[in-house]
Design a protein around this motif. Structure first.
Motif, PDB file in Angstrom:
ATOM      1  N   LEU A   5      12.626   5.929  37.060  1.00 47.29           N
ATOM      2  CA  LEU A   5      12.766   6.166  35.609  1.00 47.29           C
ATOM      3  C   LEU A   5      14.171   6.441  35.307  1.00 47.29           C
ATOM      4  CD1 LEU A   5      11.684   7.115  32.491  1.00 47.29           C
ATOM      5  CD2 LEU A   5      10.880   9.136  33.579  1.00 47.29           C
TER       6      LEU A   5
ATOM      7  N   LEU B 278      14.406   5.781  22.248  1.00 42.04           N
ATOM      8  CA  LEU B 278      13.876   7.059  22.772  1.00 42.04           C
ATOM      9  C   LEU B 278      12.549   7.057  22.907  1.00 42.04           C
ATOM     10  CD1 LEU B 278      16.149   9.863  20.945  1.00 42.04           C
ATOM     11  CD2 LEU B 278      16.289   8.832  23.307  1.00 42.04           C
ATOM     12  N   LYS B 279      11.610   6.581  22.014  1.00 41.43           N
ATOM     13  CA  LYS B 279      10.273   6.622  22.031  1.00 41.43           C
ATOM     14  C   LYS B 279       9.962   6.096  23.488  1.00 41.43           C
ATOM     15  CE  LYS B 279       8.721   4.734  18.075  1.00 41.43           C
ATOM     16  NZ  LYS B 279       8.012   4.611  17.086  1.00 41.43           N
TER      17      LYS B 279
ATOM     18  N   TYR C   4      11.606   5.705  26.162  1.00 42.51           N
ATOM     19  CA  TYR C   4      11.951   6.738  27.033  1.00 42.51           C
ATOM     20  C   TYR C   4      11.092   7.705  27.206  1.00 42.51           C
ATOM     21  CZ  TYR C   4      14.540   9.996  29.588  1.00 42.51           C
ATOM     22  OH  TYR C   4      15.170  10.886  30.711  1.00 42.51           O
ATOM     23  N   LEU C   5      10.653   8.451  26.285  1.00 41.62           N
ATOM     24  CA  LEU C   5       9.531   9.518  26.216  1.00 41.62           C
ATOM     25  C   LEU C   5       8.156   9.081  26.795  1.00 41.62           C
ATOM     26  CD1 LEU C   5      10.451  11.428  22.956  1.00 41.62           C
ATOM     27  CD2 LEU C   5      10.889  12.152  25.387  1.00 41.62           C
ATOM     28  N   ASP C   6       7.887   7.791  26.023  1.00 43.11           N
ATOM     29  CA  ASP C   6       6.688   7.185  26.809  1.00 43.11           C
ATOM     30  C   ASP C   6       6.792   7.081  28.330  1.00 43.11           C
ATOM     31  OD1 ASP C   6       4.627   6.847  24.879  1.00 43.11           O
ATOM     32  OD2 ASP C   6       5.981   5.061  24.009  1.00 43.11           O
TER      33      ASP C   6
ATOM     34  N   LEU D 212       8.501   8.843  30.196  1.00 42.20           N
ATOM     35  CA  LEU D 212       8.421  10.036  31.005  1.00 42.20           C
ATOM     36  C   LEU D 212       7.068  10.555  31.102  1.00 42.20           C
ATOM     37  CD1 LEU D 212      10.707  12.229  32.009  1.00 42.20           C
ATOM     38  CD2 LEU D 212      10.287  13.339  29.833  1.00 42.20           C
ATOM     39  N   SER D 213       6.541  10.628  30.025  1.00 43.52           N
ATOM     40  CA  SER D 213       5.003  11.295  30.184  1.00 43.52           C
ATOM     41  C   SER D 213       3.921  10.274  31.034  1.00 43.52           C
ATOM     42  CB  SER D 213       4.376  11.518  28.673  1.00 43.52           C
ATOM     43  OG  SER D 213       4.319  10.285  27.848  1.00 43.52           O
TER      44      SER D 213
ATOM     45  N   GLN E  64       4.848   8.652  33.570  1.00 42.30           N
ATOM     46  CA  GLN E  64       5.275   9.096  34.828  1.00 42.30           C
ATOM     47  C   GLN E  64       4.603  10.418  35.243  1.00 42.30           C
ATOM     48  OE1 GLN E  64       8.769   7.939  35.965  1.00 42.30           O
ATOM     49  NE2 GLN E  64       9.095   9.140  37.784  1.00 42.30           N
ATOM     50  N   TRP E  65       4.544  11.340  34.344  1.00 42.84           N
ATOM     51  CA  TRP E  65       4.021  12.650  34.568  1.00 42.84           C
ATOM     52  C   TRP E  65       2.450  12.576  34.602  1.00 42.84           C
ATOM     53  CZ3 TRP E  65       4.189  17.406  35.866  1.00 42.84           C
ATOM     54  CH2 TRP E  65       3.205  18.264  35.169  1.00 42.84           C
TER      55      TRP E  65
ATOM     56  N   THR F 290      13.734  14.262  35.495  1.00 42.76           N
ATOM     57  CA  THR F 290      13.193  12.910  36.318  1.00 42.76           C
ATOM     58  C   THR F 290      12.441  13.351  37.461  1.00 42.76           C
ATOM     59  OG1 THR F 290      14.847  11.764  35.332  1.00 42.76           O
ATOM     60  CG2 THR F 290      14.067  10.880  37.433  1.00 42.76           C
TER      61      THR F 290
ATOM     62  N   LEU G 124      11.416  16.453  38.273  1.00 41.91           N
ATOM     63  CA  LEU G 124      10.150  16.957  38.064  1.00 41.91           C
ATOM     64  C   LEU G 124       8.835  16.204  37.609  1.00 41.91           C
ATOM     65  CD1 LEU G 124      11.691  20.324  36.158  1.00 41.91           C
ATOM     66  CD2 LEU G 124      10.429  20.140  38.711  1.00 41.91           C
ATOM     67  N   SER G 125       9.365  15.052  37.065  1.00 39.61           N
ATOM     68  CA  SER G 125       8.315  14.248  36.709  1.00 39.61           C
ATOM     69  C   SER G 125       7.592  13.385  37.878  1.00 39.61           C
ATOM     70  CB  SER G 125       8.841  13.012  35.829  1.00 39.61           C
ATOM     71  OG  SER G 125       9.708  11.800  36.461  1.00 39.61           O
ATOM     72  N   ALA G 126       7.975  13.848  38.921  1.00 36.18           N
ATOM     73  CA  ALA G 126       7.259  13.423  39.973  1.00 36.18           C
ATOM     74  C   ALA G 126       5.696  14.132  40.256  1.00 36.18           C
ATOM     75  CB  ALA G 126       7.931  13.598  41.499  1.00 36.18           C
ATOM     76  N   GLY G 127       5.866  15.200  39.462  1.00 36.35           N
ATOM     77  CA  GLY G 127       4.608  16.092  39.523  1.00 36.35           C
ATOM     78  C   GLY G 127       4.432  17.357  40.165  1.00 36.35           C
TER      79      GLY G 127
ATOM     80  N   LEU H  94       7.065  20.482  35.195  1.00 39.32           N
ATOM     81  CA  LEU H  94       6.959  19.927  33.493  1.00 39.32           C
ATOM     82  C   LEU H  94       5.996  20.648  32.740  1.00 39.32           C
ATOM     83  CD1 LEU H  94       7.795  16.105  33.572  1.00 39.32           C
ATOM     84  CD2 LEU H  94       9.001  18.109  32.670  1.00 39.32           C
TER      85      LEU H  94
ATOM     86  N   PRO I 164       4.196  18.986  29.690  1.00 38.69           N
ATOM     87  CA  PRO I 164       3.951  17.766  29.104  1.00 38.69           C
ATOM     88  C   PRO I 164       3.821  17.717  27.485  1.00 38.69           C
ATOM     89  CG  PRO I 164       1.933  18.462  29.999  1.00 38.69           C
ATOM     90  CD  PRO I 164       2.849  19.205  30.320  1.00 38.69           C
TER      91      PRO I 164
ATOM     92  N   VAL J 103       6.961  16.741  24.874  1.00 34.48           N
ATOM     93  CA  VAL J 103       7.394  15.205  24.867  1.00 34.48           C
ATOM     94  C   VAL J 103       6.463  14.642  23.864  1.00 34.48           C
ATOM     95  CG1 VAL J 103       7.425  13.392  26.276  1.00 34.48           C
ATOM     96  CG2 VAL J 103       8.029  15.399  27.232  1.00 34.48           C
TER      97      VAL J 103
ATOM     98  N   LYS K  90       7.441  12.627  20.406  1.00 31.10           N
ATOM     99  CA  LYS K  90       7.389  11.245  20.286  1.00 31.10           C
ATOM    100  C   LYS K  90       6.541  11.059  18.973  1.00 31.10           C
ATOM    101  CE  LYS K  90       4.714  10.142  24.220  1.00 31.10           C
ATOM    102  NZ  LYS K  90       3.972   9.401  24.818  1.00 31.10           N
TER     103      LYS K  90
ATOM    104  N   LEU L  94       9.334  11.164  16.352  1.00 31.43           N
ATOM    105  CA  LEU L  94      10.104  10.041  16.181  1.00 31.43           C
ATOM    106  C   LEU L  94       9.280   8.946  15.538  1.00 31.43           C
ATOM    107  CD1 LEU L  94      11.965   9.947  19.641  1.00 31.43           C
ATOM    108  CD2 LEU L  94      12.876  10.280  17.349  1.00 31.43           C
TER     109      LEU L  94
END
Lengths: 120, 120
Positions: A11, A93-94, A96-98, A100-101, A103-104, B35, B37-40, B85, B87, B90, B94, B97
């Motif tokens: 990401l 930005l949206k 990017y946040l998409d 990120l979440s 991936q989470w 990033t 931490l988004s590996a979980g 993280l 969640p 985030v 979103k 935005l």
DNA sequence: CTAATATGCAACCAAGAGGTTTCCCATGGA
DNA sequence: TCCATGGGAAACCTCTTGGTTGCATATTAG
């Protein structure tokens, strides 16, 4: 399943970071400026500074920050300087946040599946 | 059409501002921490500071910023402090935005309709 | 027990952010 | 033309941020 199917691709969004954009949004005054601008009309600096506890110069500085982040653009009209929203970076930005979440969520799902298969 | 139909309701989200959240995301180092931490997986401080140009203490400070913004939470395990993280915020960003760009779109649509009716 | 490891805390520093004040320039209208 | 108005520039101030170093503390390993 191949290992590459599992790898999340970290990401980065081609190293073009969103940090400056986030930073530009990280101020109450600037958010309220965006709220005013989100009405859709072009507004002059004095107009935006009206009914604000801050000075016109302070508002000017904030507008420049927003301009550098391309959240806002401005055109000159006579002696006035008219600002308006630029809708594109918000979308960026949206996204990017998409990412990120997503991936989470994906990481959590993989972890859960792994744990379940261990217990079977 | 009644005037109240036109009024956009200025998107305050009950004065609970998102500025601190945005500010917490407005730093390259912190974004790269997210990033990782988004590996979980939960990661310790030293772990996160490894392969970083910065000191462990600097990373600690950044993690605290993320923690204050509730983007990250941490649990102690022995002598380690494990971060993961969170969640939820985030999603909140979103939504914000989304509201902003929706309001922007709506304003544009209203403006366009108005202009067209003027010309008819 | 002892040594290594993981972290915390405090002092310190340079740079930047946010704000103000003062003064100056340009433009528009009477 | 003359003046009110919109805006720019620079100097200055204070507080915060992002970083460091040094030392103290807790926990784990051997």
């Amino acid at each position: 399943m191949s290992p590459s199917t599992l790898k999340p691709r970290p990401l980065n969004h081609r190293t073009h970071s969103h940090a400056p954009l986030f930073a530009a949004l990280g101020d109450e005054t600037r958010l309220s400026l965006l709220t005013k601008l989100s009405a859709g009309q072009q507004r002059s600096i004095t107009d935006l500074a009206h009914n604000s506890p801050l000075t016109r110069q302070a508002i000017t500085k904030h507008l420049r920050v927003l301009e550098r982040a391309h959240i806002v653009r401005c055109t000159r009209s006579g002696r006035e300087r008219l600002y308006e929203l630029d809708p594109l970076p918000v979308q960026s930005l949206k996204n990017y946040l998409d990412a990120l979440s997503n991936q989470w969520d994906a990481a959590l799902t993989r972890l859960r599946t792994f744990v379940e298969s261990e217990h079977s």
